[in-house]
Design an enzyme around this catalytic site. Structure first.
Site, PDB file in Angstrom:
ATOM      1  N   ASP A   1     -50.234 -31.034   3.323  1.00 50.94           N
ATOM      2  CA  ASP A   1     -49.473 -30.423   4.405  1.00 50.94           C
ATOM      3  C   ASP A   1     -49.712 -28.924   4.390  1.00 50.94           C
ATOM      4  O   ASP A   1     -49.796 -28.316   3.318  1.00 50.94           O
ATOM      5  CB  ASP A   1     -47.978 -30.703   4.282  1.00 50.94           C
ATOM      6  N   SER A   2     -49.851 -28.357   5.581  1.00 54.02           N
ATOM      7  CA  SER A   2     -50.081 -26.921   5.699  1.00 54.02           C
ATOM      8  C   SER A   2     -49.169 -26.338   6.762  1.00 54.02           C
ATOM      9  O   SER A   2     -48.960 -26.948   7.820  1.00 54.02           O
ATOM     10  CB  SER A   2     -51.539 -26.626   6.079  1.00 54.02           C
TER      11      SER A   2
END
Length: 222
Positions: free
Chosen positions: A89-90
């Site tokens: 996840d970013s």
């Protein structure tokens, strides 16, 4: 939880990428790994809301990555093989506020109005699960931070970029490896994490769960 390293033949362990991101897939392929792609279906907005407003940005991206890896692991319970599942996840943090995918031109334009000529911290969370015969035998999770310094695109260039559709479905409304790369002056940190999957961090997490790169590299990578 960690397990000892085991010596194995190249390609003895398959990596599962718990993401539909073409950029992440491209990074892994360029690094000699041909992953199985399995999308988690995790409701990111619902999970973020459940974590609450007091959760730190680092906690949010790490827990989202952990949830994605865990969800995908449940689809391999009957698989008699050794796997490592990587959840990712970013998000972009600007002034302590997290920004994920804008999804619309209006939101992306607003993001760029605040990003232009400024800088933000791209936070990348990764979770790695080691499965043996469908059972999780080791797991590790962490995050990395990379400072991104943005240029100020002209109104003509910005509108053309928004019209391309590229910034609508990526964290922070920009890419480093695509059209958005024109508007990034420099970064401080790991470029692969800005693209979506941080190779240094994943390497560290793989080591923690007892998996070597030699086990993951495909026979055609050399």
């Amino acid at each position: 939880m960690t397990v000892p390293h085991t010596e194995g033949a190249r390609g003895a362990v398959r990596l599962v990428l718990a993401s539909a991101s073409p950029a992440r897939l491209s990074v892994l392929r360029g690094a000699g790994v041909e992953p199985i792609v399995r999308v988690s279906g995790v409701d990111e907005d619902a999970l973020t809301a459940a974590l609450g407003p007091s959760a730190s940005p680092e906690t949010v991206v790490t827990e989202l990555a952990r949830a994605k890896a865990a969800a995908v692991s449940e689809t391999f319970t009957d698989t008699p093989s050794d796997l490592v599942i990587v959840g990712c996840d970013s998000m972009l943090s600007i002034g302590g506020e997290l920004h994920g995918k804008p999804h619309s031109v209006d939101v992306a334009r607003e993001r760029w109005q605040s990003m232009a000529g400024s800088s933000g911290v791209l936070l990348t969370g990764h979770s790695v699960l080691r499965l043996s015969d469908g059972v999780v035998v080791a797991q590790a999770a962490a995050h990395s931070s990379t400072v991104v310094h943005f240029a100020t695109p002209s109104s003509v260039d910005l509108e053309a970029y928004l019209a391309s559709g590229e910034p609508l479905s990526v964290a922070g409304a920009f890419t480093l490896d695509g059209l958005g790369g024109w508007f990034v002056d420099r970064i401080e940190g790991d470029p692969s994490s800005v693209i979506g999957i941080g190779l240094p961090l994943v390497r560290t997490l793989l080591n923690r769960v007892g998996t070597s790169l030699a086990e993951l590299w495909s026979p055609t990578s050399s």
